[in-house]
Scaffold this motif. Structure first.
Motif, PDB file in Angstrom:
ATOM      1  N   LYS A  77      27.328  20.206 -20.976  1.00 10.39           N
ATOM      2  CA  LYS A  77      28.069  19.505 -21.840  1.00 10.39           C
ATOM      3  C   LYS A  77      29.463  19.986 -22.133  1.00 10.39           C
ATOM      4  O   LYS A  77      30.423  19.072 -22.923  1.00 10.39           O
ATOM      5  N   MET A  78      30.171  20.842 -21.166  1.00 12.90           N
ATOM      6  CA  MET A  78      31.439  21.102 -21.593  1.00 12.90           C
ATOM      7  C   MET A  78      32.300  21.462 -20.024  1.00 12.90           C
ATOM      8  O   MET A  78      32.758  22.380 -19.723  1.00 12.90           O
ATOM      9  N   CYS A  79      31.781  20.313 -19.131  1.00 15.96           N
ATOM     10  CA  CYS A  79      32.380  20.270 -17.946  1.00 15.96           C
ATOM     11  C   CYS A  79      31.950  21.120 -16.923  1.00 15.96           C
ATOM     12  O   CYS A  79      32.501  21.191 -15.804  1.00 15.96           O
ATOM     13  N   TYR A 108      34.717  11.982 -24.498  1.00 12.16           N
ATOM     14  CA  TYR A 108      35.139  13.388 -24.249  1.00 12.16           C
ATOM     15  C   TYR A 108      36.415  13.354 -23.768  1.00 12.16           C
ATOM     16  O   TYR A 108      37.276  12.235 -23.961  1.00 12.16           O
ATOM     17  N   LEU A 109      37.104  14.283 -23.281  1.00 13.04           N
ATOM     18  CA  LEU A 109      38.566  14.570 -23.060  1.00 13.04           C
ATOM     19  C   LEU A 109      39.069  13.622 -22.074  1.00 13.04           C
ATOM     20  O   LEU A 109      40.341  13.217 -22.140  1.00 13.04           O
ATOM     21  N   ALA A 113      34.648  25.972 -15.733  1.00  9.66           N
ATOM     22  CA  ALA A 113      35.105  25.004 -16.610  1.00  9.66           C
ATOM     23  C   ALA A 113      35.703  25.560 -17.884  1.00  9.66           C
ATOM     24  O   ALA A 113      36.411  24.870 -18.486  1.00  9.66           O
ATOM     25  N   VAL A 114      35.220  26.737 -18.289  1.00  4.35           N
ATOM     26  CA  VAL A 114      35.982  27.646 -19.217  1.00  4.35           C
ATOM     27  C   VAL A 114      37.759  27.629 -19.053  1.00  4.35           C
ATOM     28  O   VAL A 114      38.294  27.442 -19.805  1.00  4.35           O
ATOM     29  N   ASP A 115      37.815  27.756 -17.732  1.00  4.08           N
ATOM     30  CA  ASP A 115      39.415  28.070 -17.358  1.00  4.08           C
ATOM     31  C   ASP A 115      39.869  26.705 -17.582  1.00  4.08           C
ATOM     32  O   ASP A 115      40.985  26.574 -18.048  1.00  4.08           O
ATOM     33  N   MET A 131      32.060  16.718 -14.452  1.00  3.71           N
ATOM     34  CA  MET A 131      32.757  17.943 -13.938  1.00  3.71           C
ATOM     35  C   MET A 131      33.987  17.303 -13.128  1.00  3.71           C
ATOM     36  O   MET A 131      34.154  16.762 -12.156  1.00  3.71           O
ATOM     37  N   PRO A 132      35.050  18.329 -13.350  1.00  9.58           N
ATOM     38  CA  PRO A 132      36.269  18.280 -12.635  1.00  9.58           C
ATOM     39  C   PRO A 132      36.298  18.815 -11.360  1.00  9.58           C
ATOM     40  O   PRO A 132      35.331  19.663 -10.968  1.00  9.58           O
TER      41      PRO A 132
END
Length: 439
Positions: free
Chosen positions: A257-259, A416-417, A320-322, A56-57
């Motif tokens: 799975k998506m931050c 991942y990214l 995370a979407v943002d 997670m960022p």
């Protein structure tokens, strides 16, 4: 909270041929993920387990901390300030997810605790031998009816359908796997027929990395009036998703799975289908009216969200979407494609290393499973961990895939990214050394 597109136009060479591509500024991305600087066993951590759980960022961590510090209340239950703020945050996250996947309305987005719960919710909507509890015959299932999956499914998209068939008398059928790790569609006309009530398929395999060709399957299913559910747990983090373009009826994915954080997942469904589905759990917030003799249920999505919802995880998923939207999902996908191609080339140079799944970076995602001759997978995981390299070993909740390829388990590196070429180099060097040591 501000986000930025992290890319710059450059030219590069691939296999000796000059080609234009968009360069992804991975160093700027990595600066947002504080855990990536943590040492493991005296080495800087190399995190290659994002298909299991992504990191997670700070933007996500800060959003959850801010909500808990200043806006902590229960959603959809109070008119006081904190309750109203909690409701606004929770429903705001729902709206962000809806935009992220191209849903027509936030009301088509149901929050669950993960993909597994979302898929089980759908499985429990079917009623054996009778019309659906809301009168929709699409949800009627009994002897003679069939559900179609594939041999590459995660257990979460296999076991619920096995259980459903056991309690209804329906039959489970599946697409087999080719030696190359792709679906064998040669028998699609015999597999999806007028008896088929549901096709539930993984979009991107968590163990083989295969990205499945959904269009032909969706078309064949809909021609036979069957519903189609897509497990997008691995694809939603890595590529742009538009449910209208995919043409499916239901779709599930997980936040972690998506931050985003654990404890939050998504079920998207067509509005009219969700309206026809009965509730999965009973309790607070999912009702319209209750008496001592019965209850009527709320409209979706509230119908499927009994009890206090996962408010803080939802806030984290919205952040995370943002974040991913700010980076750009097309950019994330391009970076993933580069990493996948680079990893496949690097690992195929190692003698005695076997890759499972497609060995060419076409219709393939950034999860690469492999085995090293002479080294068991658990031992391989420990060797890599001693160098700070984090991968997953085991059956990856996909035991039938391991059985199909004749191995008890596989090792898997997933990118991942925030993954770099240098991290893949560290993986390849350590694997080559392990193979040499094993003789």
């Amino acid at each position: 909270m501000r986000y930025r597109t992290i890319a710059a136009s450059v030219r590069t060479a691939d296999d000796g041929a000059a080609a234009a591509r968009t360069a992804f500024d991975v160093d700027r991305v990595r600066a947002d993920f504080p855990i990536l600087t943590r040492p493991i066993n005296g080495h800087r951590m190399v995190y290659l387990d994002s298909a299991n759980t992504s990191q997670m960022p700070m933007q996500v961590l800060d959003a959850m901390r801010e909500h808990q510090s200043r806006h902590n209340g229960n959603a959809a239950r109070s008119v006081h300030t904190l309750g109203t703020e909690a409701t606004t945050a929770y429903e705001g996250a729902r709206a962000k997810v809806a935009r992220f996947i191209g849903a027509r309305s936030p009301d088509e987005v149901v929050f669950a605790k993960n993909s597994t719960e979302a898929i089980n919710l759908v499985a429990h909507s079917f009623h054996g031998g009778l019309p659906g509890r809301h009168g929709d015959r699409r949800l009627s299932l009994g002897p003679g009816d069939e559900i179609v999956v594939s041999q590459m499914e995660h257990h979460s998209n296999l076991v619920p359908w096995q259980m459903l068939c056991e309690r209804t008398g329906a039959t489970l059928r599946w697409f087999p796997l080719t030696d190359e790790g792709r679906l064998d569609l040669s028998g699609i006309d015999e597999l999806i027929t007028a008896r088929t009530k549901l096709v539930s398929l993984v979009h991107m395999s968590n163990i083989l990395g295969t990205v499945n060709p959904t269009a032909a399957i969706v078309g064949r299913a809909h021609d036979n009036d069957a519903l189609v559910m897509l497990d997008a747990s691995q694809s939603a983090p890595h590529m742009p998703i538009d449910v209208a373009v995919l043409g499916v009826d239901l779709l599930a994915f997980s936040g972690h799975k998506m931050c985003g954080p654990t404890g939050i997942g998504v079920l998207w469904g067509r509005a009219e289908l969700l309206e026809a589905m009965p509730p999965f759990l009973g309790g607070g917030a999912m009702i319209d009216a209750v008496s001592m003799t019965g209850a009527t249920y709320a409209h979706p999505p509230a119908r499927f969200e009994a009890g206090t919802p996962p408010i803080v995880p939802a806030v984290g998923l919205g952040a995370a979407v943002d974040y991913l939207t700010g980076v750009g999902m097309a950019e994330v996908h391009r970076h993933d494609q580069h990493l996948t191609a680079y990893a496949l080339r690097s690992l195929q140079r190692i003698p005695g290393l076997r890759i499972f799944g497609p060995t060419a970076p076409v219709d393939r995602g950034p999860a690469v499973s492999f085995a090293v001759e002479g080294v068991d997978t658990v031992g391989l995981g420990r060797i890599l961990d001693a160098r700070g390299i984090q991968i997953r070993v085991g059956r990856h909740c996909a035991a039938p895939v391991c059985a199909r390829y004749g191995v008890p388990a596989m090792a898997r590196a997933s990118f991942y990214l925030y993954t770099t070429d240098a991290e893949i180099d560290a993986l390849a060097e350590t694997l080559a050394e392990a193979r040499r040591t094993a003789g």
